[in-house]
Scaffold this motif. Structure first.
Motif, PDB file in Angstrom:
ATOM      1  N   LEU A 285       0.829  -1.205   0.000  1.00 19.36           N
ATOM      2  CA  LEU A 285       0.000   0.000   0.000  1.00 19.36           C
ATOM      3  C   LEU A 285       0.865   1.258   0.000  1.00 19.36           C
ATOM      4  O   LEU A 285       0.515   2.266  -0.621  1.00 19.36           O
ATOM      5  CB  LEU A 285      -0.924   0.000   1.221  1.00 19.36           C
ATOM      6  CG  LEU A 285      -2.060  -1.025   1.191  1.00 19.36           C
ATOM      7  CD1 LEU A 285      -2.775  -1.068   2.531  1.00 19.36           C
ATOM      8  CD2 LEU A 285      -3.061  -0.695   0.080  1.00 19.36           C
ATOM      9  N   ALA A 286       1.997   1.209   0.705  1.00 21.50           N
ATOM     10  CA  ALA A 286       2.903   2.364   0.728  1.00 21.50           C
ATOM     11  C   ALA A 286       3.433   2.675  -0.662  1.00 21.50           C
ATOM     12  O   ALA A 286       3.659   3.837  -1.009  1.00 21.50           O
ATOM     13  CB  ALA A 286       4.059   2.104   1.695  1.00 21.50           C
ATOM     14  N   ARG A 287       3.639   1.634  -1.493  1.00 21.35           N
ATOM     15  CA  ARG A 287       4.090   1.866  -2.867  1.00 21.35           C
ATOM     16  C   ARG A 287       3.035   2.587  -3.691  1.00 21.35           C
ATOM     17  O   ARG A 287       3.353   3.215  -4.705  1.00 21.35           O
ATOM     18  CB  ARG A 287       4.431   0.524  -3.519  1.00 21.35           C
ATOM     19  CG  ARG A 287       5.640  -0.171  -2.876  1.00 21.35           C
ATOM     20  CD  ARG A 287       5.941  -1.494  -3.553  1.00 21.35           C
ATOM     21  NE  ARG A 287       6.357  -1.306  -4.940  1.00 21.35           N
ATOM     22  CZ  ARG A 287       6.577  -2.294  -5.790  1.00 21.35           C
ATOM     23  NH1 ARG A 287       6.423  -3.552  -5.384  1.00 21.35           N
ATOM     24  NH2 ARG A 287       6.947  -2.055  -7.032  1.00 21.35           N
ATOM     25  N   LYS A 288       1.775   2.496  -3.253  1.00 14.27           N
ATOM     26  CA  LYS A 288       0.684   3.210  -3.918  1.00 14.27           C
ATOM     27  C   LYS A 288       0.357   4.518  -3.203  1.00 14.27           C
ATOM     28  O   LYS A 288      -0.728   5.080  -3.341  1.00 14.27           O
ATOM     29  CB  LYS A 288      -0.566   2.327  -3.984  1.00 14.27           C
ATOM     30  CG  LYS A 288      -0.385   1.063  -4.816  1.00 14.27           C
ATOM     31  CD  LYS A 288      -1.655   0.238  -4.826  1.00 14.27           C
ATOM     32  CE  LYS A 288      -1.482  -1.022  -5.655  1.00 14.27           C
ATOM     33  NZ  LYS A 288      -1.256  -0.712  -7.094  1.00 14.27           N
ATOM     34  N   LYS A 289       1.295   4.970  -2.351  1.00 13.11           N
ATOM     35  CA  LYS A 289       1.191   6.237  -1.621  1.00 13.11           C
ATOM     36  C   LYS A 289       0.047   6.219  -0.611  1.00 13.11           C
ATOM     37  O   LYS A 289      -0.637   7.217  -0.410  1.00 13.11           O
ATOM     38  CB  LYS A 289       1.031   7.419  -2.599  1.00 13.11           C
ATOM     39  CG  LYS A 289       2.179   7.547  -3.588  1.00 13.11           C
ATOM     40  CD  LYS A 289       1.999   8.720  -4.520  1.00 13.11           C
ATOM     41  CE  LYS A 289       3.156   8.822  -5.497  1.00 13.11           C
ATOM     42  NZ  LYS A 289       2.999   9.973  -6.428  1.00 13.11           N
ATOM     43  N   ILE A 290      -0.145   5.061   0.029  1.00 14.77           N
ATOM     44  CA  ILE A 290      -1.146   4.930   1.093  1.00 14.77           C
ATOM     45  C   ILE A 290      -0.425   4.527   2.369  1.00 14.77           C
ATOM     46  O   ILE A 290       0.275   3.521   2.405  1.00 14.77           O
ATOM     47  CB  ILE A 290      -2.208   3.867   0.738  1.00 14.77           C
ATOM     48  CG1 ILE A 290      -2.934   4.251  -0.552  1.00 14.77           C
ATOM     49  CG2 ILE A 290      -3.200   3.689   1.874  1.00 14.77           C
ATOM     50  CD1 ILE A 290      -3.867   3.178  -1.064  1.00 14.77           C
TER      51      ILE A 290
END
Length: 472
Positions: A285-290
Motif C-alpha cells: 500500500l505504501a508503494r501506492k502512496k497509502i
C-alpha cells in the motif's frame, strides 16, 4: 469598504483563551506505553513465558528460539508503526499552512494554527479554508467535496450577518467551511469557528471517540490460541504426571518433556506469519502512496467484497474530464481516440479563452487539459493573451466571460462559457434555435453528461459595460 479586523492584542487574548486552531488529534504515546501495547497478542505471552522457562531450566537453545520469535514480531510491528508516524509527522510539517489575515487594518501572513474567532481572512483562488467563515465581501466558488462528496464547486456570496450559520452544500450562501478549497474568486470573510468547534472539527471529535479494538482475524487467532493453550496445558500436565509417576523419571526432565509437548502443540508461528503478511500488505500500500497507521487495516481492506456508498464522488478521482465536443450536428468523442477535427477547433479555442489557465476550478482544469493536448501546434492557442476584464458568474446569469483586446483599435473579443440556457440568452438566439439547442442539451444530459455552453462575440465600443447582460 474598509476592513480593520481584530486588534493584535485581542487576537492574542482569544488565542490564549480558546487555544490554537487545530483539529482533534490522537495524543502521542510514550515509548514505554507503545511497547506495552505490542503485547496484545496472547501467543506472545506464551512464547515469552516458554522462552524464559526454558532458560530457567537450563535449555538455552530452545529458549533462544522462542524468544527470537517474540523479538521478530515486536520489532516488525513497532518499526512499521514508527515509520508510519514519522511519515505522517513529516507530511504535517511540510504542509505547515499559512493564511492572510487583517489585524489592525494591516494585512499579515500567519500560521493557520494562530487564526482565532473574529479574525478577518483574505481569501483567493487556491486557498484551503482554515476555519468556518462568514463571507463579508467578494464572490467565491468553493470545493466542498471533503464535507459533502459533491465534486462541483458551490457558489458563495455575501449575506446578512443576522442569518444563523448554515450547513455545507448551500449554494449562494455566505458560509464557508474549514477544510474546503477556493476554486475561483476572492473575498474577505470573518472567522466563525476554529479547531474542534468547526464543522470538520466536529467530525474529528466524533472519530477520536471511536476505539479501535482487535480485528476479526486477531480475535479469531486469540480464541484459537486460548483453546490450544488450554488443551496443551492439560496434555502437558498429564504428560508430566505420567512420566514422573508411572515412568519414574526425574521431575525436571518430566517438566521439560511436558513443556516440549506444549510448544509442539501450540502454533507459535501464527503471530510471526500474521505480522509478516500485514507488513507486506502495508509495504504494498505504501508503494501506492497509502500510509497504514494500524496493521489491522490491511486485513479489513483485504476482506472487503462489496463496498456500498451513497455519494458518487466518493468513488471517483474528484476531477472532471472533457469527453464530448458538439458543434451543430457534429459530435467529437475523446474516448474514440480519433484526430481532433478542424471544425471543432474554434469552439475549443474560445472555451480555453473563457477559462483561466491557473484556475483550481475542475471545469477549467478539464478544458485546459483537453484544449492544450488537442490544439497543440495550431494557431488556436493563445497562452500569451491576458484578459482586460473578467465577468464573474453571478446569479441569475449562470455564465462568465473573459474579455481580450486582440490588437489596438480592434473590437473587444468576448469568450463566454456557462449554463447553455444562459449562454443562449446572452447570444439572443431566436426561439427556434434556442429550442433546438435545449433539445440537444437535454439529450446529452440524459446520457449523464454535464453540459457547458461556449460562445464568442465582438464588442466595438470604447468602454465595456458593467454587467455581462448589458453586452448587446
Amino acid at each position: 469598504m474598509e476592513f480593520r479586523g481584530l486588534d493584535p492584542a485581542d487576537a492574542r487574548r482569544i488565542l490564549e483563551e480558546e487555544g490554537e486552531n487545530l483539529l482533534p488529534q490522537e495524543r502521542a504515546q510514550h515509548f514505554f506505553r507503545k511497547f506495552l501495547s505490542l503485547f496484545s497478542e496472547p501467543m506472545l505471552f506464551l512464547l515469552l513465558g516458554g522462552g524464559i522457562l526454558y532458560f530457567l531450566l537450563g535449555d538455552r537453545s530452545e529458549g533462544l528460539i522462542l524468544l527470537s520469535f517474540v523479538f521478530v514480531v515486536l520489532a516488525m510491528t513497532y518499526f512499521q508503526k514508527r515509520k508510519t508516524e514519522q511519515a505522517l509527522t513529516a507530511l504535517a510539517e511540510v504542509a505547515a499552512p499559512r493564511t492572510t489575515v487583517i489585524r489592525g487594518s494591516v494585512r499579515m501572513v500567519i500560521p493557520v494554527r494562530q487564526v482565532v474567532r473574529g479574525d478577518l481572512l483574505v481569501l483567493s483562488e487556491g486557498d484551503r479554508i482554515p476555519a468556518d467563515l462568514r463571507l463579508l465581501d467578494g464572490r467565491l466558488l468553493v470545493d466542498e467535496s471533503i464535507l459533502t462528496g459533491e465534486s462541483l464547486p458551490v457558489l458563495k456570496l455575501p449575506g446578512s450577518e443576522d442569518l444563523g450559520f448554515g450547513r455545507p452544500g448551500e449554494s449562494a450562501s455566505p458560509f464557508v467551511f474549514a477544510g474546503t478549497m477556493v476554486t475561483n474568486g476572492s473575498g474577505i470573510a470573518r472567522v466563525h469557528a476554529t479547531g474542534e468547534h468547526s464543522a470538520i472539527g466536529g467530525i474529528g471529535v466524533a472519530l477520536t471517540g471511536i476505539s479501535s479494538g482487535p480485528s476479526r482475524l486477531e480475535r479469531a487467532s486469540a480464541r484459537f490460541v486460548r483453546i490450544a493453550s488450554f488443551v496443551g496445558l492439560v496434555l502437558a500436565s498429564l504428560n508430566v504426571v505420567l512420566l514422573y509417576r508411572v515412568g519414574h523419571r526425574e521431575f525436571l526432565k518430566s517438566l521439560l518433556g511436558g513443556l516440549a509437548l506444549v510448544m509442539a502443540i501450540l502454533p507459535e508461528e501464527i503471530p510471526v506469519i500474521l505480522t509478516v503478511f500485514f507488513a507486506l500488505g502495508s509495504w504494498r500500500l505504501a508503494r501506492k502512496k497509502i500510509l497504514v497507521k494500524r496493521m489491522s487495516a490491511v486485513e479489513v481492506l483485504g476482506a472487503i467484497t462489496v463496498l456500498a456508498v451513497d455519494k458518487t464522488g466518493t468513488l471517483t478521482e474528484n476531477r472532471l474530464d472533457l469527453e464530448l465536443v458538439a458543434v451543430g450536428s457534429g459530435i467529437f468523442r475523446a474516448s474514440d481516440g480519433e484526430t481532433f477535427p478542424e471544425e471543432f477547433h474554434k469552439v475549443m479555442e474560445y472555451a480555453l479563452l473563457a477559462s483561466s489557465p491557473l484556475s483550481e476550478d475542475p471545469i477549467d482544469k478539464a478544458i485546459s487539459s483537453f484544449g492544450k493536448s488537442h490544439l497543440s501546434g495550431t494557431e488556436h492557442l493563445h497562452d500569451s493573451w491576458e484578459p482586460v476584464k473578467v465577468y464573474a458568474l453571478e446569479p441569475p446569469i449562470l455564465a462568465m466571460a473573459r474579455v481580450f483586446e486582440t490588437s489596438e483599435g480592434s473590437p473587444f473579443l468576448f469568450a463566454t462559457k456557462g449554463a447553455p440556457e444562459s449562454v443562449a440568452d446572452l447570444c439572443h438566439l431566436p426561439s427556434e434555435e434556442a429550442a433546438d439547442l435545449n433539445r440537444k442539451v437535454e439529450s446529452l444530459a440524459g446520457q449523464g453528461f454535464r453540459v457547458l455552453g461556449v460562445a464568442m462575440g465582438r464588442y466595438a465600443f470604447s468602454s465595456l459595460p458593467g454587467s455581462l447582460h448589458d453586452v448587446p
